[in-house]
Design an enzyme around this catalytic site. Structure first.
Site, PDB file in Angstrom:
ATOM      1  N   ARG A  81      -1.405  -2.135   8.961  1.00  0.00           N
ATOM      2  CA  ARG A  81      -0.677  -2.068   7.700  1.00  0.00           C
ATOM      3  C   ARG A  81      -0.852  -0.723   7.005  1.00  0.00           C
ATOM      4  O   ARG A  81       0.004  -0.296   6.239  1.00  0.00           O
ATOM      5  CB  ARG A  81      -1.123  -3.203   6.771  1.00  0.00           C
TER       6      ARG A  81
ATOM      7  N   TYR B 132       1.996   1.435   5.177  1.00  0.00           N
ATOM      8  CA  TYR B 132       1.931   1.915   3.801  1.00  0.00           C
ATOM      9  C   TYR B 132       2.219   3.413   3.722  1.00  0.00           C
ATOM     10  O   TYR B 132       2.905   3.875   2.804  1.00  0.00           O
ATOM     11  CB  TYR B 132       0.549   1.627   3.204  1.00  0.00           C
TER      12      TYR B 132
ATOM     13  N   TYR C 254       6.667  -6.346  -6.101  1.00  0.00           N
ATOM     14  CA  TYR C 254       6.267  -7.605  -6.719  1.00  0.00           C
ATOM     15  C   TYR C 254       5.290  -7.360  -7.864  1.00  0.00           C
ATOM     16  O   TYR C 254       4.461  -6.438  -7.819  1.00  0.00           O
ATOM     17  CB  TYR C 254       5.542  -8.488  -5.694  1.00  0.00           C
TER      18      TYR C 254
END
Length: 261
Positions: A70, A74, A96
């Site tokens: 991840r 990113y 979010y």
């Protein structure tokens, strides 16, 4: 006459947690007036809603893939947003909740953009923590509050204060150090239970919390014993809330000093 060059900007905004209900007027304005909007959301309905506000909305979700670190994803998010900024565009990253909470890319893209001389700004939003405080009726000022990523207290020697609330984020991937997994199993959570067991009895009630994305949904607020946590059903969105145990010890020397003032 040479046309004046347009200077790029980047603004990372928070969409809030509940679809359409939590966005602030200023964040909406940033989205509506942007040249391009990048969305860091996994819910398709949320993405469609953002697309109603701007004609050029691009999802960052395709950068994720199973087994991919991840942290690479990113960095790629930062790169694709900066590419448009460097082209002189007004760019918005819509994420979010609050774009600066448990979100590496928004902080990094703003940091690099500012280093390169571009205007960069973060606009706050209603976070999962804000919803958690409201839904569970918690006032963090009453007894204090500690916030950690679940893996942080597993990989490091952290002194937890049992007399304050303990909020652990991302318990669904607790114990993963590869950054390649989207979930870990009950054996990983059992190690987390063992760590917490150094501070709390196994019968201590803890809450599994999940904030609703849609206004018609209800928040998840399941209370379980600490001993049952490892076998409980969790997801990437599950947050663990551990209520205070007892009261803090009085600092008598300081109390005496204050009494003499």
């Amino acid at each position: 006459m040479e046309k004046q060059k347009k200077h790029g900007t980047i603004t990372c905004v928070g969409l809030g947690m509940t679809l359409g209900a939590h966005i602030t007027p200023i964040s909406r304005n940033h989205i509506e007036t942007a040249d391009v909007v990048f969305t860091g959301v996994s819910n398709h309905l949320v993405e469609l809603w953002v697309k109603e506000m701007n004609s050029d909305v691009r999802s960052l979700q395709p950068l994720y893939s199973e087994g991919k670190d991840r942290r690479i994803t990113y960095r790629e998010m930062v790169d694709v947003m900066l590419k448009e900024v460097r082209l002189g565009k007004k760019v918005v990253g819509a994420f979010y909740g609050h774009p600066g909470i448990f979100a590496w890319s928004p902080h990094k893209v703003i940091e690099i953009a500012r280093q390169e001389g571009y205007i960069a700004h973060m606009e706050p939003g209603i976070s999962a923590e804000d919803c958690l405080f409201a839904d569970l009726g918690i006032d963090p000022g009453k007894s204090g509050c500690q916030n950690y990523e679940a893996g942080h207290i597993m990989f490091h020697q952290i002194n937890i204060e049992p007399s304050a609330y303990l909020i652990l984020w991302q318990i669904g991937i607790a114990g993963d150090k590869t950054a390649k997994k989207f979930e870990t199993g009950h054996k990983h959570r059992q190690i987390l239970v063992d760590v917490l067991g150094q501070y709390y009895p196994m019968g201590h009630l803890v809450a599994l919390y999940e904030c609703p994305t849609l206004a018609i949904d209800q928040p998840r607020m399941d209370w379980v014993k600490l001993s049952d946590l490892a076998q409980s059903q969790v997801s990437q969105h599950t947050t663990l809330v551990v209520p205070p145990l007892g009261k803090p010890k009085d600092n008598l020397p300081i109390a005496e000093q204050l009494a003499h003032l």
